[in-house]
Design a protein around this motif. Structure first.
Motif, PDB file in Angstrom:
ATOM      1  N   GLU A   1     -10.459   0.545   6.010  1.00 40.82           N
ATOM      2  CA  GLU A   1     -11.745  -0.598   5.457  1.00 40.82           C
ATOM      3  C   GLU A   1     -12.529  -0.564   4.371  1.00 40.82           C
ATOM      4  O   GLU A   1     -13.005  -2.279   4.681  1.00 40.82           O
ATOM      5  CB  GLU A   1     -12.754  -0.029   7.036  1.00 40.82           C
ATOM      6  CG  GLU A   1     -12.467   0.231   8.442  1.00 40.82           C
ATOM      7  CD  GLU A   1     -13.553   0.506   9.118  1.00 40.82           C
ATOM      8  OE1 GLU A   1     -15.038   0.433   8.242  1.00 40.82           O
ATOM      9  OE2 GLU A   1     -13.324   0.647  10.148  1.00 40.82           O
ATOM     10  N   LEU A   2     -12.449  -0.067   3.820  1.00 43.50           N
ATOM     11  CA  LEU A   2     -13.339  -0.383   2.323  1.00 43.50           C
ATOM     12  C   LEU A   2     -13.122  -0.448   1.609  1.00 43.50           C
ATOM     13  O   LEU A   2     -12.810  -1.013   0.264  1.00 43.50           O
ATOM     14  CB  LEU A   2     -14.212   1.291   1.899  1.00 43.50           C
ATOM     15  CG  LEU A   2     -15.514   1.325   2.986  1.00 43.50           C
ATOM     16  CD1 LEU A   2     -16.205   2.748   2.270  1.00 43.50           C
ATOM     17  CD2 LEU A   2     -16.542   0.445   3.336  1.00 43.50           C
ATOM     18  N   GLY A   3     -11.272  -0.036   0.741  1.00 42.19           N
ATOM     19  CA  GLY A   3     -10.672  -0.511   0.294  1.00 42.19           C
ATOM     20  C   GLY A   3     -10.035   0.083  -0.656  1.00 42.19           C
ATOM     21  O   GLY A   3     -10.073   1.009  -0.673  1.00 42.19           O
TER      22      GLY A   3
ATOM     23  N   THR B   1     -12.763   8.430  -2.854  1.00 42.39           N
ATOM     24  CA  THR B   1     -13.020   9.055  -2.323  1.00 42.39           C
ATOM     25  C   THR B   1     -12.212  10.486  -2.436  1.00 42.39           C
ATOM     26  O   THR B   1     -12.514  11.352  -2.353  1.00 42.39           O
ATOM     27  CB  THR B   1     -12.620   8.551  -0.588  1.00 42.39           C
ATOM     28  OG1 THR B   1     -13.460   7.526  -0.153  1.00 42.39           O
ATOM     29  CG2 THR B   1     -13.099   9.672   0.297  1.00 42.39           C
ATOM     30  N   ILE B   2     -11.051  10.462  -2.355  1.00 45.60           N
ATOM     31  CA  ILE B   2      -9.484  12.022  -2.556  1.00 45.60           C
ATOM     32  C   ILE B   2     -10.094  12.338  -3.922  1.00 45.60           C
ATOM     33  O   ILE B   2     -10.302  13.212  -3.735  1.00 45.60           O
ATOM     34  CB  ILE B   2      -8.809  10.589  -2.622  1.00 45.60           C
ATOM     35  CG1 ILE B   2      -8.251  10.596  -1.088  1.00 45.60           C
ATOM     36  CG2 ILE B   2      -6.829  12.176  -2.862  1.00 45.60           C
ATOM     37  CD1 ILE B   2      -8.988  11.095  -0.106  1.00 45.60           C
TER      38      ILE B   2
ATOM     39  N   ILE C   1     -13.637  16.727  -6.387  1.00 46.65           N
ATOM     40  CA  ILE C   1     -13.570  17.155  -7.993  1.00 46.65           C
ATOM     41  C   ILE C   1     -15.123  17.687  -7.092  1.00 46.65           C
ATOM     42  O   ILE C   1     -15.379  19.004  -7.474  1.00 46.65           O
ATOM     43  CB  ILE C   1     -14.685  15.739  -8.181  1.00 46.65           C
ATOM     44  CG1 ILE C   1     -13.312  15.471  -9.304  1.00 46.65           C
ATOM     45  CG2 ILE C   1     -16.002  16.472  -9.017  1.00 46.65           C
ATOM     46  CD1 ILE C   1     -14.042  14.658 -10.047  1.00 46.65           C
ATOM     47  N   ALA C   2     -15.696  17.546  -5.951  1.00 45.01           N
ATOM     48  CA  ALA C   2     -16.743  18.351  -4.855  1.00 45.01           C
ATOM     49  C   ALA C   2     -15.901  19.785  -5.179  1.00 45.01           C
ATOM     50  O   ALA C   2     -16.905  21.128  -4.754  1.00 45.01           O
ATOM     51  CB  ALA C   2     -17.025  17.858  -4.049  1.00 45.01           C
TER      52      ALA C   2
END
Length: 97
Positions: free
Chosen positions: A62-64, A71-72, A77-78
């Motif tokens: 949805e966000l492109g 996001t990935i 990283i997190a």
């Protein structure tokens, strides 16, 4: 997520195998399992032919596409920051605490 057995085994590894407790030993205990997990994920991605549908999945997000990739990347990283913190915590205090 990490189970209590993983934490206890990591602490045992620090006590029995890595006795000096240097920064390089801490990095080794994080780096090598991460490399193996990354390799397994990439092999699984290509073995299942899932890589062919990644561009379609990015388009349907949805966000492109940029948001999908970000996001990935930030999730990876997190997860690495979490791993470093967890091993550092085990190194400083007992996992059995």
């Amino acid at each position: 997520m990490y189970s209590r057995w993983t934490l206890a085994l990591t602490q045992l590894c620090f006590q029995k195998v890595f006795r000096r407790g240097t920064l390089m030993e801490i990095i080794d205990i994080i780096f090598y399992p991460s490399i193996v997990a990354t390799g397994a994920a990439v092999v699984g991605l290509f073995a299942s032919r899932e890589w062919k549908s990644l561009s379609k999945e990015m388009e349907l997000y949805e966000l492109g596409k940029v948001a999908y990739v970000m996001t990935i990347v930030w999730a990876a990283i997190a997860w690495q920051v979490f791993s470093v913190g967890l091993v550092g915590l085990i190194f400083e205090v007992s996992s059995l605490f």
